[in-house]
Design a protein around this motif. Sequence first.
Motif, PDB file in Angstrom:
ATOM      1  N   TYR B 180      37.560  35.342  35.203  1.00 35.72           N
ATOM      2  CA  TYR B 180      36.431  35.783  35.327  1.00 35.72           C
ATOM      3  C   TYR B 180      37.017  36.204  36.252  1.00 35.72           C
ATOM      4  O   TYR B 180      35.928  37.360  36.436  1.00 35.72           O
ATOM      5  CB  TYR B 180      35.511  35.161  35.067  1.00 35.72           C
ATOM      6  N   CYS B 181      37.606  36.154  37.027  1.00 31.26           N
ATOM      7  CA  CYS B 181      37.465  37.329  38.901  1.00 31.26           C
ATOM      8  C   CYS B 181      37.218  38.618  38.119  1.00 31.26           C
ATOM      9  O   CYS B 181      38.930  39.000  38.123  1.00 31.26           O
ATOM     10  CB  CYS B 181      38.534  36.559  39.249  1.00 31.26           C
ATOM     11  N   ARG B 182      37.292  39.626  39.056  1.00 32.42           N
ATOM     12  CA  ARG B 182      37.366  41.126  39.388  1.00 32.42           C
ATOM     13  C   ARG B 182      37.897  41.203  39.794  1.00 32.42           C
ATOM     14  O   ARG B 182      39.285  41.700  39.707  1.00 32.42           O
ATOM     15  CB  ARG B 182      35.817  41.744  40.104  1.00 32.42           C
ATOM     16  N   ARG B 183      38.882  40.111  40.787  1.00 37.73           N
ATOM     17  CA  ARG B 183      40.028  40.964  41.299  1.00 37.73           C
ATOM     18  C   ARG B 183      40.998  39.486  42.003  1.00 37.73           C
ATOM     19  O   ARG B 183      40.825  38.473  41.929  1.00 37.73           O
ATOM     20  CB  ARG B 183      40.163  41.714  43.302  1.00 37.73           C
ATOM     21  N   ILE B 185      43.710  36.931  42.118  1.00 41.03           N
ATOM     22  CA  ILE B 185      44.728  36.916  43.291  1.00 41.03           C
ATOM     23  C   ILE B 185      46.309  37.490  43.349  1.00 41.03           C
ATOM     24  O   ILE B 185      46.763  38.337  44.310  1.00 41.03           O
ATOM     25  CB  ILE B 185      44.590  35.286  43.585  1.00 41.03           C
ATOM     26  N   VAL B 188      46.538  40.826  45.116  1.00 38.47           N
ATOM     27  CA  VAL B 188      45.537  40.856  46.219  1.00 38.47           C
ATOM     28  C   VAL B 188      47.072  41.872  46.559  1.00 38.47           C
ATOM     29  O   VAL B 188      48.401  41.366  46.666  1.00 38.47           O
ATOM     30  CB  VAL B 188      45.227  39.988  47.219  1.00 38.47           C
ATOM     31  N   GLN B 190      47.451  42.950  50.551  1.00 40.64           N
ATOM     32  CA  GLN B 190      47.257  43.085  51.687  1.00 40.64           C
ATOM     33  C   GLN B 190      46.821  41.648  52.133  1.00 40.64           C
ATOM     34  O   GLN B 190      45.245  40.968  52.330  1.00 40.64           O
ATOM     35  CB  GLN B 190      45.967  44.140  52.374  1.00 40.64           C
ATOM     36  N   PRO B 191      47.308  41.189  53.092  1.00 42.47           N
ATOM     37  CA  PRO B 191      48.753  40.749  52.239  1.00 42.47           C
ATOM     38  C   PRO B 191      49.612  39.930  50.139  1.00 42.47           C
ATOM     39  O   PRO B 191      48.438  39.345  50.287  1.00 42.47           O
ATOM     40  CB  PRO B 191      49.136  39.586  53.378  1.00 42.47           C
ATOM     41  N   GLN B 192      50.237  40.131  50.776  1.00 42.25           N
ATOM     42  CA  GLN B 192      50.487  39.851  48.671  1.00 42.25           C
ATOM     43  C   GLN B 192      51.721  38.713  48.751  1.00 42.25           C
ATOM     44  O   GLN B 192      52.513  38.654  48.890  1.00 42.25           O
ATOM     45  CB  GLN B 192      51.841  41.308  48.340  1.00 42.25           C
ATOM     46  N   TRP B 193      50.316  37.751  48.222  1.00 46.88           N
ATOM     47  CA  TRP B 193      50.896  36.643  48.475  1.00 46.88           C
ATOM     48  C   TRP B 193      52.131  36.409  47.735  1.00 46.88           C
ATOM     49  O   TRP B 193      52.962  35.653  47.395  1.00 46.88           O
ATOM     50  CB  TRP B 193      49.652  35.189  48.933  1.00 46.88           C
ATOM     51  N   HIS B 213      44.730  26.649  40.032  1.00 48.84           N
ATOM     52  CA  HIS B 213      43.433  27.157  40.194  1.00 48.84           C
ATOM     53  C   HIS B 213      42.673  26.415  38.697  1.00 48.84           C
ATOM     54  O   HIS B 213      41.076  27.239  38.480  1.00 48.84           O
ATOM     55  CB  HIS B 213      43.288  29.242  39.777  1.00 48.84           C
ATOM     56  N   ARG B 217      39.689  22.434  35.514  1.00 48.93           N
ATOM     57  CA  ARG B 217      38.655  23.435  34.831  1.00 48.93           C
ATOM     58  C   ARG B 217      39.269  23.434  33.388  1.00 48.93           C
ATOM     59  O   ARG B 217      38.868  24.278  32.029  1.00 48.93           O
ATOM     60  CB  ARG B 217      38.816  24.856  35.191  1.00 48.93           C
ATOM     61  N   ALA B 264      36.330  20.476  44.769  1.00 50.69           N
ATOM     62  CA  ALA B 264      35.216  21.459  45.568  1.00 50.69           C
ATOM     63  C   ALA B 264      34.132  20.725  46.419  1.00 50.69           C
ATOM     64  O   ALA B 264      33.991  20.424  46.425  1.00 50.69           O
ATOM     65  CB  ALA B 264      34.451  22.310  45.030  1.00 50.69           C
TER      66      ALA B 264
END
Lengths: 656, 276
Positions: B180-183, B185, B188, B190-193, B213, B217, B264
């Motif tokens: 559900y992340c808006r962005r 990983i 991404v 900067q940097p492009q992992w 991830h 879950r 966590a």
Amino acid sequence: MAKIGVFVCHCGENIASMVDTGRLASTISDHPGVAVASEYKYFCSDPGQETVKKAIRENGLTGVVVAACSPRMHEQTFRKACAEAGLNPYMLELANIREQCSWVHTDKEQATEKAIEITRSLVEKVKRNNDLKPISVPVTRRAMVIGGGVAGIQAAIDIASAGREVVLVEREPSIGGHMAQLSETFPTLDCSQCILTPRMVEAIQHPNITVMTYSEVEEVDGYIGNFTVKIRQKARYVNMETCTGCGDCIQKCPVKKIPSDFECGLGNRTAIYTPFAQAVPNVPVIDRDRCTYFKNGKCKICQKTCQINSIDFEQQDRIETIEVGAIVVATGFQIQNTAMYGEYGYGRYKDVITGLHFERLASASGPTAGKIRRPSDGKEPEKIVFIQCAGSRDAAKGVKYCSKICCMYTAKHAMLYAHKVHHGETQIFYMDIRAAGKGYDEFTRRAIEEDEAGYVRGRVSKVFEENGKLIVRGVDTLLGRPVEVVADMVVLATAMVPQPDAKDFAKRIGIGYDEYGFYNEAHLKLRPVETATAGIYLCGACQSPKDIPDSVAQASAAAAKVLGLFSKEQLEREPVIASVSDSTCAGCWGCVTACPYNAIDRRDITDRNGNVIKRVASVNPGLCQGCGTCVTFCRSNSIDLAGFTEKQIFAEVMAL
Amino acid sequence: MGLQEQYRKEAAELLSSGEVKLVIGYGEGTTADRRRPVFVRSAELVSRLVLDASGVANLSAYLVPEGLLSDGKKVAVFLKPDGVRSINILAAEAQLDPGQVVILGFDIEGGQPTPLPGRKASDYAPLIESLKGSGLSPELQAEADRLEQMGAAERFEYWKEQFSKCIKCYACRQVCPMCYCRRCIVDVNQPQWINTSSHTLGNFEWNIIRAFHLAGRCVACGGCDRSCPVNIPLRLINHRMAKEALDTFGHYAGESADQKPVLATFRQDDPETFIL
């Protein structure tokens, strides 16, 4: 445009013998962005640091990489040098080509290649470093000392005498620790009680020391300068404020046959008791599990006896929360249960005892009033066999390490025995005599030459009972033949081991420990009394087996560290802290849970009318310790760590 | 009256009474055995709801788009037990309020949908407890066992071959209720992992990160498997991670709405077998 200076250190021969430093410097000088690259024997020395400063000023460097040792060693040194030359100290990186390269490799060619890679990767990182400013946090100038043995007492007195408040927490009913159990102490043979008890009294009477006995630390939160500690004060069932310590209740208690831990089971105590006559504070506790009233609901004789009404059966455990700025851990040791040596018969034969039992027998305040009597029949032993390394230096059955004190106390035991039983004979089986310390070798020589301690070099294979005597079979390795000794008593020099709950406790307060459970110092040689957790210090045998002189020395050292910390009102903290990107945070609060410092909160983002648009995670810079746990947890990659940003780390990796 | 009729009727009542603003269910698909999600906002349209053995997708994923639940109104959704577990995780991760979700529960047994009475996620606690540790279908279990038998090198070859097929369409991410992340990983740069081009290295990076991830879950709804256009058995990876979480930390994903994320949290008695 980046202008990076690279300084390659030889560290004497440490690096130069395994890394071609000249090649490293010349290769890296061709790397884009590197303005200067040079090598030197010791960059950490004064002229070395001057070279770095000069290069910064002359070339207008924007970043510095020192290819040398671990940042734990000299990062602060070179940061200071950078700052003095006008460069932001966080524009420095240390490329560790010693611990992580020269020390661990044997092929110079490959080690040099690796050193080049490490250095290049740090050059790429430093290009992306940002100017950072240290964070100031207030310091609570009150210390907590955990453990009231001789080390804890010494640390507490030293800190308190310098004018700072100390809370001394001890889980037993009295402070004193193991030292209170000892008879005489090597190498001077002063009476342990005589030198310790005045210190115990000094601690409890000191206006700056709050002694909390029968109390345990439950929880430690916070960080250097700002710890919050929860302490459970166990119910004593005796009112500390009013009790005068007259001892009437102890006299009258009908439950008298409880083996005393303090006497190692050689003597008894009552259900309401103080562990020993000189206990500090001199206030008894009721052993709830043994007390007739708690078991059957009837008795209360102690309450009836007490003329000032100090017995309170309704007392409950109390949780106290205190704020402290520094913690000294002095939780001490236990002796190993030697039952694993079936062949020595400990636990099976009453007259096979440990060194600590012998201390109680030899102690003037002990169960035999200082007369050496064997536990089985109370007779004076004519011959005692001592077995050294009964657990220590035995990887198979005991522990790998040397417990350090046994050679000395065994010599002392032989001496005390010779002084008390003039016709008595001793035989000491030993591997080798370790008597390194001021006056120590002289002491063991005295035991041998003046008190005729009989040393036999070799191990014991078996101890068994025959006609009321103990037969000890072993080998004399110097003569190369088996020996059999008929003895009245056998004393085992058992190993010193960590407290049984040492590992759990370390996890609770957040410090590291070794494979045995002894607590880890930050650096064995250079930071021996600090832990890797800032603000938590160590002293005494919780760190490693130690004798009294070492424990006390370390305690004073830990106190000095605490006082150093307390010398300022504010503490400068590294600005390595996390921050959250509001736009991408998904608000799953995983970081809130993961943060070991409770440094992350939820924050509402509102529109101009005050309506909540979004809730995001938010890092409290005062609490954040920069550990990076949240960064690795965040699935949407919304958290970044100053000084170790994703861009920096990525550049570092890609340069390899 | 079949379950489909029963739930159509219940959906109509929920909508007309104003109890819920929306019913998310299954509708006709492009072929007879395919279902696509339908979003019914008025009682007149409940006849579009279809419930049969083809209703396998975990519809909880449709609850998380931004703003859907922000008005505080309720939404009814067709869910199997795995979907209820997803609701619990989404609640635990503060993505929704379980009080806003009315569950039209069912399971599929013997090729037929059978009703489950609970309407709230918390009603399912005993059922979820009983499912704890239940495994894969026999075919998938056989494949999982085969992978376990392999040596590390052989298993790596297996996944290398599987991941070489990946075309980075991210269908697995789109279908997953946990993504559900808006962005993401992977977006991404900067940097492009993670390499975005679909070569084996980038594919490995993407799929391994996704597996991590989902550790602790994933509820094994199988959405990623079904949606993968090149048939990578993604469920096997996620199942292995779920097994690890259960065996090592006693964590069964989605047990309750206040379950802490396994990666966590720290307990003093956590095993430290991975520390050498």
